[in-house]
Write an enzyme that holds these catalytic residues in place. Structure first.
Site, mmCIF file in Angstrom:
data_model
loop_
_atom_site.group_PDB
_atom_site.id
_atom_site.type_symbol
_atom_site.label_atom_id
_atom_site.label_comp_id
_atom_site.label_asym_id
_atom_site.label_seq_id
_atom_site.Cartn_x
_atom_site.Cartn_y
_atom_site.Cartn_z
ATOM 1 C CD GLU A 270 -2.788 -1.102 -0.111
ATOM 2 O OE1 GLU A 270 -3.238 -0.046 -0.588
ATOM 3 O OE2 GLU A 270 -2.948 -2.204 -0.665
ATOM 4 C CD1 TRP A 273 -1.404 -0.390 -3.896
ATOM 5 C CD2 TRP A 273 -1.835 0.823 -5.738
ATOM 6 N NE1 TRP A 273 -1.930 -1.220 -4.858
ATOM 7 C CE2 TRP A 273 -2.205 -0.512 -5.986
ATOM 8 C CE3 TRP A 273 -2.013 1.767 -6.740
ATOM 9 C CZ2 TRP A 273 -2.750 -0.924 -7.210
ATOM 10 C CZ3 TRP A 273 -2.552 1.362 -7.965
ATOM 11 C CH2 TRP A 273 -2.915 0.032 -8.192
ATOM 12 C CD1 TRP A 301 -18.064 13.758 -17.985
ATOM 13 C CD2 TRP A 301 -18.746 12.112 -16.641
ATOM 14 N NE1 TRP A 301 -16.982 12.947 -17.757
ATOM 15 C CE2 TRP A 301 -17.372 11.908 -16.929
ATOM 16 C CE3 TRP A 301 -19.385 11.191 -15.809
ATOM 17 C CZ2 TRP A 301 -16.638 10.842 -16.428
ATOM 18 C CZ3 TRP A 301 -18.645 10.126 -15.307
ATOM 19 C CH2 TRP A 301 -17.289 9.960 -15.617
ATOM 20 C CG ASN A 336 -8.666 2.161 -0.029
ATOM 21 O OD1 ASN A 336 -8.524 3.110 -0.802
ATOM 22 N ND2 ASN A 336 -8.559 0.901 -0.443
ATOM 23 C CD1 TRP A 354 -13.442 11.268 -14.264
ATOM 24 C CD2 TRP A 354 -11.972 12.178 -12.838
ATOM 25 N NE1 TRP A 354 -12.377 11.772 -14.995
ATOM 26 C CE2 TRP A 354 -11.462 12.324 -14.151
ATOM 27 C CE3 TRP A 354 -11.216 12.667 -11.775
ATOM 28 C CZ2 TRP A 354 -10.234 12.956 -14.415
ATOM 29 C CZ3 TRP A 354 -10.001 13.287 -12.042
ATOM 30 C CH2 TRP A 354 -9.519 13.431 -13.346
ATOM 31 C CD1 TRP A 377 -10.891 11.202 -6.240
ATOM 32 C CD2 TRP A 377 -12.863 10.674 -7.152
ATOM 33 N NE1 TRP A 377 -11.856 11.341 -5.272
ATOM 34 C CE2 TRP A 377 -13.073 11.034 -5.795
ATOM 35 C CE3 TRP A 377 -13.957 10.311 -7.911
ATOM 36 C CZ2 TRP A 377 -14.340 11.025 -5.210
ATOM 37 C CZ3 TRP A 377 -15.224 10.298 -7.328
ATOM 38 C CH2 TRP A 377 -15.405 10.649 -5.994
HETATM 39 P P1 FAD Z 1 -3.463 2.120 5.177
HETATM 40 O O1 FAD Z 1 -4.338 1.055 4.625
HETATM 41 O O2 FAD Z 1 -2.989 1.947 6.553
HETATM 42 O O3 FAD Z 1 -2.225 2.242 4.170
HETATM 43 C C1 FAD Z 1 -0.970 2.790 4.577
HETATM 44 C C2 FAD Z 1 -0.616 3.975 3.710
HETATM 45 O O4 FAD Z 1 -0.470 3.564 2.354
HETATM 46 C C3 FAD Z 1 -1.669 5.056 3.682
HETATM 47 O O5 FAD Z 1 -1.542 5.914 4.784
HETATM 48 C C4 FAD Z 1 -1.386 5.754 2.366
HETATM 49 O O6 FAD Z 1 -0.322 6.671 2.485
HETATM 50 C C5 FAD Z 1 -0.930 4.598 1.486
HETATM 51 N N1 FAD Z 1 -2.058 4.082 0.698
HETATM 52 C C6 FAD Z 1 -2.929 3.112 1.052
HETATM 53 N N2 FAD Z 1 -3.792 2.860 0.042
HETATM 54 C C7 FAD Z 1 -3.456 3.698 -0.959
HETATM 55 C C8 FAD Z 1 -3.975 3.931 -2.271
HETATM 56 N N3 FAD Z 1 -4.993 3.209 -2.767
HETATM 57 N N4 FAD Z 1 -3.414 4.898 -3.032
HETATM 58 C C9 FAD Z 1 -2.368 5.624 -2.570
HETATM 59 N N5 FAD Z 1 -1.823 5.432 -1.328
HETATM 60 C C10 FAD Z 1 -2.365 4.491 -0.546
HETATM 61 N N6 FAD Z 1 -5.011 8.629 -0.081
HETATM 62 C C11 FAD Z 1 -4.408 9.744 0.345
HETATM 63 O O7 FAD Z 1 -3.416 9.667 1.079
HETATM 64 N N7 FAD Z 1 -4.876 10.984 -0.016
HETATM 65 C C12 FAD Z 1 -5.976 11.130 -0.815
HETATM 66 O O8 FAD Z 1 -6.342 12.268 -1.147
HETATM 67 C C13 FAD Z 1 -6.651 9.961 -1.247
HETATM 68 N N8 FAD Z 1 -7.781 10.047 -1.997
HETATM 69 C C14 FAD Z 1 -8.409 8.893 -2.407
HETATM 70 C C15 FAD Z 1 -9.572 8.990 -3.187
HETATM 71 C C16 FAD Z 1 -10.230 7.843 -3.618
HETATM 72 C C17 FAD Z 1 -11.461 7.955 -4.484
HETATM 73 C C18 FAD Z 1 -9.734 6.581 -3.251
HETATM 74 C C19 FAD Z 1 -10.435 5.313 -3.708
HETATM 75 C C20 FAD Z 1 -8.588 6.462 -2.488
HETATM 76 C C21 FAD Z 1 -7.904 7.614 -2.058
HETATM 77 N N9 FAD Z 1 -6.738 7.534 -1.258
HETATM 78 C C22 FAD Z 1 -6.114 8.687 -0.854
HETATM 79 C C23 FAD Z 1 -6.089 6.232 -1.002
HETATM 80 C C24 FAD Z 1 -6.512 5.519 0.298
HETATM 81 O O9 FAD Z 1 -7.900 5.480 0.390
HETATM 82 C C25 FAD Z 1 -5.942 6.169 1.545
HETATM 83 O O10 FAD Z 1 -4.547 6.356 1.409
HETATM 84 C C26 FAD Z 1 -6.179 5.287 2.777
HETATM 85 O O11 FAD Z 1 -7.553 5.055 2.949
HETATM 86 C C27 FAD Z 1 -5.605 5.959 3.991
HETATM 87 O O12 FAD Z 1 -5.904 5.246 5.136
HETATM 88 P P2 FAD Z 1 -4.769 4.555 5.990
HETATM 89 O O13 FAD Z 1 -3.697 5.533 6.285
HETATM 90 O O14 FAD Z 1 -5.424 3.880 7.134
HETATM 91 O O15 FAD Z 1 -4.216 3.486 4.951
#
Ligand code: FAD
Length: 473
Positions: A270, A273, A301, A336, A354, A377
């Site tokens: 993650e 990602w 749209w 997420n 979007w 997005w």
């Molecule tokens: P954990 O599951 O604990 O993951 C650890 C870290 O990995 C996160 O803190 C984050 O830095 C990174 N990470 C995890 N999943 C993703 C992912 N899919 N993409 C990129 N990085 C990821 N994340 C943001 O940080 N900022 C945003 O503005 C953002 N907008 C999003 C919008 C949409 C529509 C979606 C579907 C996802 C978005 N995310 C965003 C990705 C993800 O949802 C969040 O990073 C995650 O929910 C953060 O929670 P956590 O720290 O508990 O993640």
């Protein structure tokens, strides 16, 4: 000879594991500076976070003998002027991938050069400089899996850089007062839930990491999709603002003893990602507005401001969608899995651009990140790199039943449905009148009827995607 430096804080609001700060301190006295630049266009929740994070950083600097200098305005004028005024031989800064800062960095570097002041950018927010990772032919990766393989092969977290015991600050430089920036909401004060949920700043970031490593890492792979469980790290705003270094998180996850390896491995993926999103933004600086796949510019749209408003307020009549949107509004964060469900519902079932969803998240998320938000997005819309296939249209009822089977998450954020039994909490419109009555639910009164019949919305979305040729690829 000891040399003075200006240390310019941006997405690295921390003292530990901060290479820009370490370089400045290593050379001599420093002027620590943060500039509130209107070009950044931060949203409301981000500004709330920034206020508290800067307050924490200022306190941490003061405890070590230095004053954090706050200035508001154009960074390209302020940084060179402060560097000259303080007699700095160099400006040290953490590298950022955000498009608006690229032009800023070029202008600052040019202005400093004419004054013979060095401009040194350090790897800080990311695992790599985005131009360091290329595929076998030297090109840009467009797909996550080979990109992540390359990252895992090449990355070693750097050894820890301790918090400095003392910071020799350069005195007598005027600073704005943080309170005068008015970053916090006043009336209405919508930040109550944010205050209850978060501790912005470096100490809060390390506490969050320690809690997660203790209780969450082992089973992260099993728990991370359940929005009702505390199964993820909630580190995203801390990572976004650089209150904790990516290297520190990576190192700590690698060093934690776990019973199984799957939790750790999934967590590290993650983090990659996040890196991939930054990489995509670096190579596509209009990621937040322009679809990476060109034919999506012709999507039919709908212009439906009332439906967009209902989605924003968590009043769509689809429980898991409403729970997610209310979690976002109340806490500045959304799980997420539910980000994917709410985004898919807006884009596909409602056929609303979007970019409108991206903009709302940008304003409401405490972790609003130019790269991760835009890339995600685009991923959900199907127009991004390595995107979800257009025909994958999440059914929010099935998603709810699978990932929130006991309805805990919906009950927490949509309390008007709390008394509904588990079997019908995700689709109250299908419930027998008697069951609704017993739970005190009157559709259209205590809770909205669905904005759209899910099957109809799905068919309309598939037809729209076919009309732009998405189906023929
Ligand atoms: P954990 O599951 O604990 O993951 C650890 C870290 O990995 C996160 O803190 C984050 O830095 C990174 N990470 C995890 N999943 C993703 C992912 N899919 N993409 C990129 N990085 C990821 N994340 C943001 O940080 N900022 C945003 O503005 C953002 N907008 C999003 C919008 C949409 C529509 C979606 C579907 C996802 C978005 N995310 C965003 C990705 C993800 O949802 C969040 O990073 C995650 O929910 C953060 O929670 P956590 O720290 O508990 O993640």
């Amino acid at each position: 000879m000891r040399k003075k430096s200006l240390v310019w804080f941006r997405n690295d609001l921390r003292l530990a594991d901060n290479p820009a700060l370490a370089a400045g301190i290593g050379a001599g006295a420093i002027l620590p500076v943060f500039v509130l630049d209107p070009a950044a266009k931060w949203g409301g929740a981000s500004l709330w976070w920034l206020h508290h994070s800067l307050a924490a950083l200022a306190q941490d600097c003061a405890a070590r003998g230095a004053t954090l200098i706050l200035r508001r305005g154009d960074s390209t004028a302020i940084i060179p002027a402060l560097a000259r005024e303080s007699g700095a031989a160099a400006v040290h800064v953490g590298r950022s991938h955000e498009p608006w800062l690229r032009g800023v960095d070029r202008a600052v570097a040019a202005a400093l050069k004419s004054d013979d002041i060095a401009f040194e950018r350090h790897r800080s927010a990311l695992m790599f400089g985005p131009e360091q990772i290329t595929n076998k032919t030297g090109g840009v990766y467009g797909v996550y899996t080979p990109f992540s393989r390359a990252c895992f092969e090449a990355f070693t977290a750097r050894p820890p850089i301790d918090v400095p015991e003392r910071i020799d600050g350069i005195g007598d430089v005027a600073s704005d007062a943080l309170e005068d920036w008015h970053l916090l909401p006043t009336s209405p004060d919508w930040a109550g839930g944010l205050r209850e949920t978060w501790q912005p700043g470096e100490a809060g970031a390390h506490k969050r990491l320690a809690d997660f490593l203790d209780t969450g890492l082992d089973d992260y792979d099993k728990q991370r999709n359940l929005p009702g469980a505390p199964g993820t790290s909630m580190l995203s705003p801390h990572l976004h603002w650089g209150e904790i270094a990516i290297d520190a998180v990576w190192r700590a996850a690698e060093a934690t003893k776990t019973k199984r390896t799957e939790g750790r491995q999934t967590f590290l993926k993650e983090l990659v990602w996040r890196e991939f999103a930054a990489y995509l933004l670096w190579h596509n600086d209009t990621l937040d507005t322009v679809p990476m796949r060109a034919q999506f510019a012709d999507m039919p749209w709908r212009d439906a401001p009332d439906e967009l408003g209902a989605w924003q307020r968590g009043q769509t009549g689809i429980p898991i969608v409403d729970a997610g949107m209310r979690q976002l509004w109340q806490t500045g964060w959304m799980h997420n899995r539910v980000r994917m469900i709410t985004a898919s519902f807006l884009i596909k079932h409602l056929l609303i651009p979007w970019q409108d969803g991206e903009a709302w998240f940008w304003d409401c998320l405490v972790d609003a990140d130019a790269a991760s938000n835009a890339a995600s997005w685009q991923w959900v819309a199907g127009c991004g790199a390595d995107a979800a296939p257009y025909f994958r249209i999440f059914n929010p009822v099935l998603q709810g039943l699978k990932f929130d089977p006991q309805g805990d998450y919906v009950r927490r954020f949509v309390p008007e449905l709390a008394k509904l039994p588990n079997e019908i909490i995700h689709a109250p419109w299908d419930a027998a009148p008697d069951a609704l009555h017993k739970a005190g639910v009157t559709l259209g009164k205590t809770y909205p009827r669905p904005l759209i019949d899910l099957a109809t919305g799905r068919d309309r979305a598939l037809a729209a995607y076919k009309s732009i040729g998405a189906a023929s690829e």
